[in-house]
Write a protein that holds these residues in place. Structure first.
Motif, PDB file in Angstrom:
ATOM      1  N   LEU A   1       0.841  -1.190   0.000  1.00  0.00           N
ATOM      2  CA  LEU A   1       0.000   0.000   0.000  1.00  0.00           C
ATOM      3  C   LEU A   1       0.884   1.251   0.000  1.00  0.00           C
ATOM      4  O   LEU A   1       0.968   1.984   0.972  1.00  0.00           O
ATOM      5  CB  LEU A   1      -0.917  -0.025   1.231  1.00  0.00           C
ATOM      6  N   ARG A   2       1.559   1.474  -1.130  1.00  0.00           N
ATOM      7  CA  ARG A   2       2.496   2.585  -1.256  1.00  0.00           C
ATOM      8  C   ARG A   2       2.262   3.336  -2.567  1.00  0.00           C
ATOM      9  O   ARG A   2       1.840   2.747  -3.561  1.00  0.00           O
ATOM     10  CB  ARG A   2       3.946   2.092  -1.198  1.00  0.00           C
ATOM     11  N   ILE A   3       2.565   4.623  -2.543  1.00  0.00           N
ATOM     12  CA  ILE A   3       2.503   5.434  -3.756  1.00  0.00           C
ATOM     13  C   ILE A   3       3.729   5.115  -4.603  1.00  0.00           C
ATOM     14  O   ILE A   3       4.865   5.259  -4.154  1.00  0.00           O
ATOM     15  CB  ILE A   3       2.460   6.930  -3.408  1.00  0.00           C
TER      16      ILE A   3
ATOM     17  N   ALA B   1       4.633   7.147 -12.307  1.00  0.00           N
ATOM     18  CA  ALA B   1       4.497   7.298 -10.853  1.00  0.00           C
ATOM     19  C   ALA B   1       3.046   7.522 -10.469  1.00  0.00           C
ATOM     20  O   ALA B   1       2.179   7.756 -11.323  1.00  0.00           O
ATOM     21  CB  ALA B   1       5.367   8.448 -10.357  1.00  0.00           C
ATOM     22  N   GLY B   2       2.753   7.484  -9.161  1.00  0.00           N
ATOM     23  CA  GLY B   2       1.380   7.567  -8.694  1.00  0.00           C
ATOM     24  C   GLY B   2       1.113   8.770  -7.819  1.00  0.00           C
ATOM     25  O   GLY B   2       1.931   9.685  -7.682  1.00  0.00           O
TER      26      GLY B   2
ATOM     27  N   ALA C   1      -3.690   5.945  -6.349  1.00  0.00           N
ATOM     28  CA  ALA C   1      -3.795   5.839  -7.804  1.00  0.00           C
ATOM     29  C   ALA C   1      -2.396   5.567  -8.352  1.00  0.00           C
ATOM     30  O   ALA C   1      -1.556   6.475  -8.419  1.00  0.00           O
ATOM     31  CB  ALA C   1      -4.360   7.129  -8.403  1.00  0.00           C
ATOM     32  N   ASN C   2      -2.130   4.318  -8.697  1.00  0.00           N
ATOM     33  CA  ASN C   2      -0.831   3.911  -9.230  1.00  0.00           C
ATOM     34  C   ASN C   2      -0.967   3.451 -10.676  1.00  0.00           C
ATOM     35  O   ASN C   2      -1.973   2.852 -11.050  1.00  0.00           O
ATOM     36  CB  ASN C   2      -0.234   2.770  -8.404  1.00  0.00           C
ATOM     37  N   PRO C   3       0.059   3.706 -11.501  1.00  0.00           N
ATOM     38  CA  PRO C   3       0.017   3.225 -12.885  1.00  0.00           C
ATOM     39  C   PRO C   3       0.035   1.703 -12.929  1.00  0.00           C
ATOM     40  O   PRO C   3       0.641   1.038 -12.088  1.00  0.00           O
ATOM     41  CB  PRO C   3       1.285   3.801 -13.502  1.00  0.00           C
TER      42      PRO C   3
ATOM     43  N   ILE D   1      -3.981   4.290 -15.140  1.00  0.00           N
ATOM     44  CA  ILE D   1      -3.969   4.513 -13.698  1.00  0.00           C
ATOM     45  C   ILE D   1      -5.100   3.708 -13.053  1.00  0.00           C
ATOM     46  O   ILE D   1      -6.240   3.733 -13.507  1.00  0.00           O
ATOM     47  CB  ILE D   1      -4.134   5.996 -13.369  1.00  0.00           C
ATOM     48  N   VAL D   2      -4.783   3.013 -11.979  1.00  0.00           N
ATOM     49  CA  VAL D   2      -5.772   2.227 -11.251  1.00  0.00           C
ATOM     50  C   VAL D   2      -6.045   2.903  -9.909  1.00  0.00           C
ATOM     51  O   VAL D   2      -5.146   3.013  -9.071  1.00  0.00           O
ATOM     52  CB  VAL D   2      -5.285   0.786 -11.044  1.00  0.00           C
TER      53      VAL D   2
END
Length: 486
Positions: A326-328, A433-434, A463-465, A470-471
């Motif tokens: 659970l990280r950007i 990057a997110g 929101a991460n690529p 982007i998801v």
């Protein structure tokens, strides 16, 4: 008449004799009382002497040597040296002076910081062990990605170190830390404190924490939440929170200015030359009364990156440090050569209430001239229900630990603080990057000045690529921590 004269004469002769006998009796009683008092003082002094200088037991090696070679041969005393004798013991004054001299030469021990701080009798030398234990347990729910919905425990930080002083000006600090399954050296520096232009100045050499924002300049054990805000954690030099180099700070009444020049982290593998980071920060308290305190701050840094840097951006935990899923996402940025960051700070404190806002930005550039920008901001506030004042230090503009009014370990309620924070970090100017946000509600219970129990409830978005774009994801995390810091 004759008989009366004889009687009067006898009385006149007997009166001085009776008075003399009374005086002798009184003096005899006083001498006996004084002798008894001296005897008691002698006994008490002998007990103190025996306690201060107990006889040393022979070592095993000495015992074995005595068994083989017989008793130790004593050599005569030098000529002219008077030998101790039971017939001529040292005077009471001499023995008392010897005990007082030994007391002056003994070290003092102070427990006010949670561990024993040993200070020499003249105050020139000091030594204290220090450390921390941070144990977390957290759970994440609601995520659309199954691997993010985890419940786990973690040793957030297990740190042990030492600090002390040599004389009035020179101090030192050394700490090692186990965190995230790795062992690392954190603070490791020497500092010289002296006067400069009428103010106090500190010059340091070694590995030292950045001076960068209220959260970024403070230790994890002092910030009001489980982790620093995303400005302090994300808008950061490529080398991280610490840098090996030189730092200088000048402290005034309600202000400070600091400059740091450093290479890479102390754990740099040494396969390439270091980068170079130059950072500076200043803070000012324009309002400082019994009821109100205002904090203003400004900071920035310029970094020239080393050739072996491949990932100049850190992945940031948005829903708890314990959950690596659970990280950007930091993204990729080929051949980075430089990075510049800056930030602004605004805070206010009123009795048991506090509020603080911070924003920061970072610009990265690579060899091809490509640029990516990163931005973050956070707003947070808190309230001590039990009447304590916020643990903000005007010297340096950093968080500290509160002075608990009624410690739970002493039969009181401890200190209870409610806090909330909203923050946003955006790396998405880089397509790989997110970005993410987090709304946190926290409660801190300080059992005393050294022990804190924390609970943070976090509502996060991420929101991460990923393949196809982007998801977006959303969920909640609940994290508790037990902290001991001394």
């Amino acid at each position: 008449m004759f008989r009366a004269s004889l009687l009067a004469t006898s009385l006149l002769i007997a009166a001085p004799a009776a008075a003399q006998d009374a005086d002798v009796a009184t003096l005899t009683r006083l001498v006996r009382e004084q002798a008894a008092r001296i005897e008691r003082l002698e006994a008490r002094l002998a007990a103190v002497e025996n306690a201060a200088a107990p006889a040393a037991d022979p070592t095993p090696a000495q015992t074995a040597q005595t068994a083989q070679t017989g008793p130790t041969v004593r050599t005569p005393a030098p000529l002219g040296q008077s030998l101790p004798s039971d017939a001529h013991p040292p005077s009471l004054e001499a023995r008392m002076a010897r005990v007082e001299r030994a007391q002056r030469e003994n070290a003092h021990v102070d427990w006010s910081k949670g561990t024993p701080e040993f200070v020499s009798a003249d105050g020139a030398l000091s030594f204290r062990p220090r450390g921390r234990i941070l144990i977390d347990m957290g759970t994440t729910t609601g995520s659309d990605v199954a691997s993010r919905n985890v419940t786990a425990t973690q040793a957030r930080s297990l740190r042990l170190g030492i600090e002390g002083t040599f004389g009035k000006h020179l101090s030192y600090l050394l700490e090692g830390d186990f965190a995230d399954n790795e062992v690392a050296i954190k603070s490791a520096y020497l500092a010289w404190t002296t006067g400069f232009l009428g103010q106090q100045a500190e010059f340091a050499l070694g590995n030292r924490l950045n001076d960068r924002g209220l959260d970024g300049s403070s230790g994890t054990i002092a910030v009001p939440f489980l982790e620093r805000n995303v400005v302090g954690a994300g808008i950061i030099p490529a080398r991280g929170f610490f840098g090996l180099g030189a730092a200088a700070r000048i402290y005034g009444k309600g202000w400070h200015v600091g400059v740091q020049v450093s290479g890479d982290d102390i754990a740099n593998p040494g396969t390439a030359g270091d980068g170079l980071t130059i950072g500076a920060r200043a803070h000012w308290n324009p309002v400082r009364t019994d009821d109100w305190l205002v904090h203003l701050g400004l900071w920035g840094f310029h970094g020239r990156l080393a050739e072996d840097v491949r990932r100049p951006t850190r992945s940031i935990a948005v829903g708890g440090f314990y959950n690596d899923n659970l990280r950007i996402a930091p993204g990729t940025f080929a051949d980075p050569v430089s990075g510049d960051g800056y930030g602004v700070e605004l805070g206010t404190f009123h009795h048991s209430l506090w509020a603080y806002a911070e924003a920061g930005s970072r610009r990265l550039e690579n060899r091809a001239g490509d640029v990516t920008n990163q931005n973050a901001w956070a707003v947070q506030g808190g309230w001590f229900l039990t009447g304590e004042t916020p643990p903000y230090l005007t010297r340096g503009g950093v968080w500290s630990r509160p002075k608990v009014l009624r410690p739970f370990t002493g039969g009181g309620s401890g200190a209870v603080e409610l806090a909330t924070r909203y923050e946003e970090l955006d790396y998405s100017d880089n397509p790989t990057a997110g970005r993410g946000t987090a709304l946190t509600f926290g409660i801190n219970w300080y059992l005393n000045n050294f022990v804190r129990l924390q609970l943070n409830a976090i509502d996060w978005t991420l929101a991460n690529p990923a393949a196809g774009g982007i998801v977006d994801d959303h969920g909640r995390s609940l994290i508790g921590r037990a902290q001991i810091a001394f």
